[in-house]
Design a protein around this motif. Structure first.
Motif, PDB file in Angstrom:
ATOM      1  N   THR A 170       0.852  -1.188   0.000  1.00 36.91           N
ATOM      2  CA  THR A 170       0.000   0.000   0.000  1.00 36.91           C
ATOM      3  C   THR A 170       0.888   1.239   0.000  1.00 36.91           C
ATOM      4  OG1 THR A 170      -0.081   0.065   2.432  1.00 36.91           O
ATOM      5  CG2 THR A 170      -1.806  -1.197   1.312  1.00 36.91           C
ATOM      6  N   ASN A 171       0.252   2.394  -0.155  1.00 36.09           N
ATOM      7  CA  ASN A 171       0.996   3.647  -0.055  1.00 36.09           C
ATOM      8  C   ASN A 171       0.110   4.684   0.625  1.00 36.09           C
ATOM      9  OD1 ASN A 171      -0.721   4.878  -2.099  1.00 36.09           O
ATOM     10  ND2 ASN A 171       0.476   3.753  -3.628  1.00 36.09           N
ATOM     11  N   SER A 172       0.586   5.886   0.717  1.00 37.10           N
ATOM     12  CA  SER A 172      -0.149   6.922   1.444  1.00 37.10           C
ATOM     13  C   SER A 172      -1.464   7.307   0.776  1.00 37.10           C
ATOM     14  CB  SER A 172       0.729   8.177   1.599  1.00 37.10           C
ATOM     15  OG  SER A 172       1.101   8.685   0.324  1.00 37.10           O
ATOM     16  N   HIS A 173      -1.663   6.854  -0.474  1.00 48.26           N
ATOM     17  CA  HIS A 173      -2.881   7.207  -1.201  1.00 48.26           C
ATOM     18  C   HIS A 173      -3.835   6.029  -1.377  1.00 48.26           C
ATOM     19  CE1 HIS A 173      -1.013  11.017  -2.131  1.00 48.26           C
ATOM     20  NE2 HIS A 173       0.000  10.403  -2.708  1.00 48.26           N
ATOM     21  N   THR A 174      -3.504   4.888  -0.770  1.00 50.08           N
ATOM     22  CA  THR A 174      -4.316   3.688  -0.964  1.00 50.08           C
ATOM     23  C   THR A 174      -5.770   3.904  -0.568  1.00 50.08           C
ATOM     24  OG1 THR A 174      -2.413   2.224  -0.658  1.00 50.08           O
ATOM     25  CG2 THR A 174      -4.600   1.266  -0.308  1.00 50.08           C
ATOM     26  N   SER A 175      -6.007   4.658   0.464  1.00 52.36           N
ATOM     27  CA  SER A 175      -7.387   4.869   0.924  1.00 52.36           C
ATOM     28  C   SER A 175      -8.241   5.532  -0.159  1.00 52.36           C
ATOM     29  CB  SER A 175      -7.403   5.723   2.199  1.00 52.36           C
ATOM     30  OG  SER A 175      -6.877   7.015   1.953  1.00 52.36           O
ATOM     31  N   ILE A 176      -7.633   6.374  -0.977  1.00 45.41           N
ATOM     32  CA  ILE A 176      -8.371   7.017  -2.069  1.00 45.41           C
ATOM     33  C   ILE A 176      -8.823   5.960  -3.073  1.00 45.41           C
ATOM     34  CG2 ILE A 176      -8.242   8.699  -3.947  1.00 45.41           C
ATOM     35  CD1 ILE A 176      -6.103  10.164  -2.334  1.00 45.41           C
ATOM     36  N   HIS A 177      -7.914   5.025  -3.362  1.00 47.50           N
ATOM     37  CA  HIS A 177      -8.226   3.929  -4.282  1.00 47.50           C
ATOM     38  C   HIS A 177      -9.369   3.090  -3.725  1.00 47.50           C
ATOM     39  CE1 HIS A 177      -7.203   1.171  -7.536  1.00 47.50           C
ATOM     40  NE2 HIS A 177      -7.222   0.167  -6.673  1.00 47.50           N
ATOM     41  N   TRP A 178      -9.310   2.774  -2.451  1.00 49.58           N
ATOM     42  CA  TRP A 178     -10.342   1.953  -1.817  1.00 49.58           C
ATOM     43  C   TRP A 178     -11.692   2.662  -1.804  1.00 49.58           C
ATOM     44  CZ3 TRP A 178      -7.479  -0.373   3.072  1.00 49.58           C
ATOM     45  CH2 TRP A 178      -6.510  -1.266   2.627  1.00 49.58           C
ATOM     46  N   LYS A 179     -11.675   3.959  -1.604  1.00 49.84           N
ATOM     47  CA  LYS A 179     -12.930   4.713  -1.573  1.00 49.84           C
ATOM     48  C   LYS A 179     -13.670   4.594  -2.906  1.00 49.84           C
ATOM     49  CE  LYS A 179     -11.697   8.136   1.941  1.00 49.84           C
ATOM     50  NZ  LYS A 179     -11.349   9.572   2.193  1.00 49.84           N
ATOM     51  N   GLY A 180     -12.907   4.429  -3.985  1.00 50.69           N
ATOM     52  CA  GLY A 180     -13.533   4.276  -5.296  1.00 50.69           C
ATOM     53  C   GLY A 180     -14.449   3.065  -5.342  1.00 50.69           C
ATOM     54  N   PHE A 181     -14.006   1.957  -4.729  1.00 52.48           N
ATOM     55  CA  PHE A 181     -14.829   0.746  -4.698  1.00 52.48           C
ATOM     56  C   PHE A 181     -16.097   0.971  -3.874  1.00 52.48           C
ATOM     57  CE2 PHE A 181     -10.541  -1.105  -5.404  1.00 52.48           C
ATOM     58  CZ  PHE A 181     -10.796  -1.774  -6.586  1.00 52.48           C
ATOM     59  N   TYR A 182     -15.952   1.669  -2.747  1.00 50.99           N
ATOM     60  CA  TYR A 182     -17.117   1.910  -1.897  1.00 50.99           C
ATOM     61  C   TYR A 182     -18.113   2.860  -2.571  1.00 50.99           C
ATOM     62  CZ  TYR A 182     -15.190  -0.664   2.001  1.00 50.99           C
ATOM     63  OH  TYR A 182     -14.723  -1.675   2.794  1.00 50.99           O
ATOM     64  N   THR A 183     -17.607   3.793  -3.351  1.00 50.35           N
ATOM     65  CA  THR A 183     -18.489   4.689  -4.089  1.00 50.35           C
ATOM     66  C   THR A 183     -19.351   3.895  -5.067  1.00 50.35           C
ATOM     67  OG1 THR A 183     -16.960   6.557  -3.914  1.00 50.35           O
ATOM     68  CG2 THR A 183     -18.598   6.651  -5.681  1.00 50.35           C
ATOM     69  N   ILE A 184     -18.710   2.972  -5.791  1.00 50.76           N
ATOM     70  CA  ILE A 184     -19.444   2.128  -6.736  1.00 50.76           C
ATOM     71  C   ILE A 184     -20.413   1.222  -5.995  1.00 50.76           C
ATOM     72  CG2 ILE A 184     -19.243   0.295  -8.459  1.00 50.76           C
ATOM     73  CD1 ILE A 184     -16.509   1.465  -9.212  1.00 50.76           C
ATOM     74  N   LYS A 185     -19.967   0.623  -4.908  1.00 50.38           N
ATOM     75  CA  LYS A 185     -20.817  -0.273  -4.120  1.00 50.38           C
ATOM     76  C   LYS A 185     -22.072   0.452  -3.640  1.00 50.38           C
ATOM     77  CE  LYS A 185     -20.705  -3.261   0.015  1.00 50.38           C
ATOM     78  NZ  LYS A 185     -21.655  -2.552   0.884  1.00 50.38           N
ATOM     79  N   ASN A 186     -21.900   1.644  -3.112  1.00 48.62           N
ATOM     80  CA  ASN A 186     -23.047   2.406  -2.612  1.00 48.62           C
ATOM     81  C   ASN A 186     -24.015   2.751  -3.732  1.00 48.62           C
ATOM     82  OD1 ASN A 186     -21.942   2.338  -0.053  1.00 48.62           O
ATOM     83  ND2 ASN A 186     -21.017   4.369  -0.192  1.00 48.62           N
ATOM     84  N   GLU A 187     -23.463   3.110  -4.893  1.00 46.44           N
ATOM     85  CA  GLU A 187     -24.316   3.463  -6.036  1.00 46.44           C
ATOM     86  C   GLU A 187     -25.128   2.267  -6.508  1.00 46.44           C
ATOM     87  OE1 GLU A 187     -23.846   4.863 -10.702  1.00 46.44           O
ATOM     88  OE2 GLU A 187     -22.226   5.308  -9.280  1.00 46.44           O
ATOM     89  N   LEU A 188     -24.483   1.113  -6.626  1.00 49.99           N
ATOM     90  CA  LEU A 188     -25.186  -0.078  -7.105  1.00 49.99           C
ATOM     91  C   LEU A 188     -26.221  -0.559  -6.096  1.00 49.99           C
ATOM     92  CD1 LEU A 188     -22.270  -2.100  -8.755  1.00 49.99           C
ATOM     93  CD2 LEU A 188     -24.088  -0.827  -9.896  1.00 49.99           C
ATOM     94  N   GLU A 189     -25.899  -0.448  -4.819  1.00 55.08           N
ATOM     95  CA  GLU A 189     -26.858  -0.874  -3.808  1.00 55.08           C
ATOM     96  C   GLU A 189     -28.095   0.021  -3.784  1.00 55.08           C
ATOM     97  OE1 GLU A 189     -24.158  -3.326  -0.594  1.00 55.08           O
ATOM     98  OE2 GLU A 189     -24.442  -1.173  -0.260  1.00 55.08           O
ATOM     99  N   GLU A 190     -27.933   1.263  -4.148  1.00 56.43           N
ATOM    100  CA  GLU A 190     -29.095   2.146  -4.268  1.00 56.43           C
ATOM    101  C   GLU A 190     -29.981   1.709  -5.430  1.00 56.43           C
ATOM    102  OE1 GLU A 190     -28.263   6.290  -4.404  1.00 56.43           O
ATOM    103  OE2 GLU A 190     -27.111   6.304  -2.538  1.00 56.43           O
ATOM    104  N   LEU A 191     -29.345   1.311  -6.530  1.00 54.00           N
ATOM    105  CA  LEU A 191     -30.108   0.841  -7.690  1.00 54.00           C
ATOM    106  C   LEU A 191     -30.807  -0.477  -7.387  1.00 54.00           C
ATOM    107  CD1 LEU A 191     -27.580   1.532 -10.609  1.00 54.00           C
ATOM    108  CD2 LEU A 191     -29.485   2.967  -9.869  1.00 54.00           C
TER     109      LEU A 191
END
Length: 213
Positions: A170-191
């Protein structure tokens, strides 16, 4: 945009790729395809008109660039893109790249071991992502499912991300990468109006198995 729609043809390509470089990536890809199929079918029940075969095949073949060998970086995404462009399937080619970048064209440099990617590949990947500023629902589902499936079956997003982080770093920016997955997950779960995990049979079993590292 042209995609592979024939499942038998997609399977033939996977078998060929696996013969070039056997590894757990094959079973991972099969499970990503199953998860994608389940989600697309459920979306169709909710009124969408999605091509399940298109999504299944694109998910199955998202890591086909690994036929050239193992790498901790996103070089396999580039290799997969070139492979499908030559075959004449630009849709599948794009998925080979987009699945590695959940934040779309943002923070490209935080992708896994970006420093290991040759400059000409970096330039091409940036160009591809720039042309795909808005991911369609197939790209979103496959990108998320890539983080919900391993070689053993379905797993939780947290468990999968930790496993990948332990294995690839990992690196100091890994959390940004991970947030991308959660953004997609939240969007799909709304649909879907439901948790993604309800569409992944046996996902709860993963919490009782060891984390790969």
């Amino acid at each position: 945009m042209k995609y592979i729609l024939d499942r038998e043809y997609a399977k033939e390509l996977m078998e060929w790729a696996y013969a070039q470089n056997p590894g757990p990536w094959y079973k991972h890809s099969v499970n990503v395809a199953k998860a994608t199929e389940n989600i697309l079918m459920e979306l169709n029940k909710n009124g969408y008109e999605l091509d399940v075969d298109l999504g299944y095949n694109a998910a199955l073949l998202h890591d086909i660039g690994r036929y050239k060998g193992f790498t901790k970086s996103v070089i396999h995404s580039y290799d997969g893109y070139i492979y499908f462009k030559k075959l004449g399937f630009p849709g599948n080619a794009n998925v080979c790249v987009t699945h590695s970048f959940p934040n779309k064209n943002k923070n490209i440099e935080i992708a896994a071991n970006w420093s290991l990617v040759p400059e000409h590949m970096k330039l091409k990947l940036v160009e591809i992502l720039d042309k795909n500023r808005t991911y369609d629902i197939y790209n979103k589902v496959i990108t998320l499912c890539d983080a919900l499936a391993d070689s053993e079956g379905f797993t939780t997003l947290e468990r999968r991300l930790i496993s990948v982080g332990l294995r690839h770093g990992t690196n100091s920016h890994t959390s940004i990468h991970w947030k991308g997955f959660y953004t997609i997950k939240n969007e799909l779960e709304e649909l879907l109006d439901m948790s993604i995990y309800k569409l992944l049979p046996g996902v709860e079993d993963s919490i009782y198995t060891k984390v790969d590292y």
